[in-house]
Motif scaffolding. Sequence first.
Motif, short mmCIF file in Angstrom:
data_model
loop_
_atom_site.label_atom_id
_atom_site.label_comp_id
_atom_site.label_asym_id
_atom_site.label_seq_id
_atom_site.Cartn_x
_atom_site.Cartn_y
_atom_site.Cartn_z
N GLU A 246 -3.60 12.42 5.71
CA GLU A 246 -3.57 12.76 4.29
C GLU A 246 -4.64 13.86 3.77
O GLU A 246 -5.79 13.90 4.20
N SER A 247 -4.21 14.66 2.51
CA SER A 247 -5.21 15.36 2.27
C SER A 247 -6.26 15.16 1.54
O SER A 247 -7.56 15.34 1.30
N LYS A 248 -6.03 13.71 0.79
CA LYS A 248 -7.05 12.95 0.21
C LYS A 248 -6.56 11.58 0.15
O LYS A 248 -5.37 11.32 0.38
N GLU A 249 -7.46 10.30 -0.35
CA GLU A 249 -6.89 9.10 -0.20
C GLU A 249 -5.95 9.02 -1.18
O GLU A 249 -5.81 9.50 -2.40
N ASN A 250 -4.96 8.11 -0.71
CA ASN A 250 -3.56 7.69 -1.45
C ASN A 250 -2.80 8.91 -1.92
O ASN A 250 -1.92 8.79 -2.78
N ALA A 251 -3.02 10.03 -0.92
CA ALA A 251 -1.87 11.23 -1.64
C ALA A 251 -0.74 10.77 -0.72
O ALA A 251 0.28 11.59 -1.37
N ASN A 252 -0.52 10.14 0.49
CA ASN A 252 0.71 9.65 0.88
C ASN A 252 1.41 11.02 1.31
O ASN A 252 2.64 11.18 1.08
N LYS A 268 4.38 25.57 11.72
CA LYS A 268 5.24 25.05 10.91
C LYS A 268 4.42 23.65 10.61
O LYS A 268 3.89 22.87 11.07
N GLN A 269 4.56 23.34 9.01
CA GLN A 269 4.20 21.98 8.45
C GLN A 269 5.42 21.36 8.30
O GLN A 269 6.67 21.80 7.86
N ILE A 270 5.37 19.87 8.69
CA ILE A 270 6.43 19.01 8.63
C ILE A 270 5.79 17.68 7.88
O ILE A 270 5.29 16.87 8.38
N PRO A 271 6.38 17.69 6.45
CA PRO A 271 5.75 16.62 5.91
C PRO A 271 6.45 15.40 5.95
O PRO A 271 7.79 15.33 5.90
N LEU A 272 5.80 14.27 6.37
CA LEU A 272 6.46 13.07 6.49
C LEU A 272 6.46 11.95 5.34
O LEU A 272 7.01 10.92 5.53
N LYS A 273 5.40 12.46 4.39
CA LYS A 273 5.27 11.53 3.29
C LYS A 273 4.60 10.13 3.47
O LYS A 273 5.03 9.11 3.15
N GLN A 274 3.68 10.05 4.53
CA GLN A 274 3.36 8.90 4.88
C GLN A 274 1.71 8.60 4.55
O GLN A 274 1.13 9.73 4.32
N GLY A 275 1.19 7.53 4.47
CA GLY A 275 -0.12 7.39 4.12
C GLY A 275 -0.84 7.51 5.58
O GLY A 275 -2.15 8.05 5.36
N ASP A 276 -0.33 7.27 6.74
CA ASP A 276 -1.10 7.51 8.11
C ASP A 276 0.14 7.73 9.05
O ASP A 276 1.08 7.15 8.85
N GLY A 291 4.08 6.30 11.70
CA GLY A 291 3.58 6.44 10.47
C GLY A 291 3.63 5.08 9.59
O GLY A 291 4.60 4.17 9.83
N THR A 292 2.88 4.87 8.73
CA THR A 292 2.71 3.89 7.86
C THR A 292 2.38 4.00 6.35
O THR A 292 1.91 4.99 6.02
N LEU A 293 3.30 3.35 5.51
CA LEU A 293 3.07 3.77 4.16
C LEU A 293 3.06 2.40 3.37
O LEU A 293 3.83 1.65 3.63
N TYR A 294 2.14 2.41 2.61
CA TYR A 294 1.80 0.97 1.74
C TYR A 294 2.73 0.98 0.70
O TYR A 294 3.14 1.67 0.07
N SER A 295 3.52 -0.22 0.93
CA SER A 295 4.37 -0.89 -0.26
C SER A 295 4.11 -1.65 -1.48
O SER A 295 3.20 -2.49 -0.97
N ARG A 296 3.90 -1.01 -2.61
CA ARG A 296 3.40 -1.78 -3.73
C ARG A 296 4.41 -3.02 -4.05
O ARG A 296 3.65 -4.04 -4.65
#
Length: 497
Positions: A246-252, A268-276, A291-296
């Motif tokens: 991530e570019s910064k915390e919670n940026a996802n 090439k940049q490949i965004p996955l929109k993950q937290g980690d 990849g992992t992404l926090y679910s609210r």
Amino acid sequence: MATTAVTAALILLAGCGGDDKKSDSGSENNGGTSTSSPTPSAPAFPTFDPPMAFTASAAYPVPDWEGRAMFDEAMPGMVGQVALVANYRGVTGRDVVDPSTAWEVKSTAADTTTVNDASKPMAVKVDGKDVAVMAYAEADKGNGTQKPQGLVLVQWIDVATGQKLAEVSTPVSTVDGSFGNPELKNVQYDPETGQVAIGVSASDRLIVKTRFATVYADPTTKKSTVVPGVLPGAVHGGVLAGAKAESKENANDAGVVLVDGASGKVTKQIPLKQGDVEPLTGGAKHAFFYGTLYSRNTMKDVGSLYSVDLSTGTVVKSVPGLPEGGGYDCTWDHASSIVCRDSAPSGQHEIFGLDDSTGKKTWGWTTESGERVVPRVTAAYHGVVYVQTEKQAVLMDAKTGEDLPGASPSGTPSGSPSADETPSSSDSPSDGNSSTASGTPSDQKSAGGSDMSLYDGKLGSPGAVSPYGGVYTQLPQGSGFGSSDLRAVLVYLKPSA
């Protein structure tokens, strides 16, 4: 006296899984000309690609050594016809076709340098030669006016001779006491070219001003490149695929990048929109990530599997079997399959297979999903997965995950020693015709340094495989266990089918 043959075989398949080709390594052909009375040649050595049945054939002592770090464990390897064992000290090779041939290549020769981490031996080809690659994380205290620095050292070793073909040392951090010492996060390699991509971290920041980086090194150019902020997922043909945090915390916005290894330039940049995003491993066509992404909504991390095409950057998404996986350890079979097993020490477990040609998940199960146990994966090679359950070693089809039919491994071989035949701590194995403390030659020992009295009689699943067989390490046994003499025993498995 003759070396005692171990008669028990680990017959894991009813039939042969590959071509029963013969090696000519030990034969003499008199330059291709025949005579009326040819010189008898040595017996041809059986090879199978992939090997699917084994006989325990040799047991090599792995001595403990002064100054060994707590986490320095013996790691087995198999490159061509050479059985390897590596640790922080270096790597030792023994030719299984010619057991009298042995060598050792140390990790470092400098008195001011200490080794903090080491990779497992990696099997590659360089200029048609069977080559072992070793990577080390080192801290050099410096001498003269040189400042202390952290290094990543890569060695390419011709296993036929034990000579280094190439060596690259790359500065990655400054060192101030215990701070800045580099550690290896993960290693990816290209078996066709010998190129490696080594993920590295430091207790303080690296010289590239990031916590993580990848060191790309090439044996042909003998040069390296440091790619900041990236952990490698695959390297093939000079192309590196890596996980970007991530570019910064919670940026996802964690994702994947493709990099030209030689220049370090991101292509090439490949965004996955993950937290980690954590790298798993890669083949010749795809790199794989978790990849992992926090679910609210559920207040839990949601895990996903991703593959990235090394040529196009195309992404394929899959779903793991465990909703909250703690990460995975994966192994490529150097053909078309990657097999992964969760890295959690306890709780629910999972195993699954990935197809390198398509990037898709092809099979898998968990301890919750059926009647099959989740085994421990020890190796994979050319379509076969070698696994260990609590009771026995098993072979699986890398493409389907199905058990390959065969008999269970037999028990203690008739040629193995009983408990009262185990050598004492004073019987330190050595090269040459070893003898027991009483001076009587032992039937268990050979001129090549093998001592089958060290073998515990319990055949295990190989930790590394080539057409010439497999190897794994076991703990020392009997009265020698707990002594300072041996750290481990390297067991060589000769292929029989």
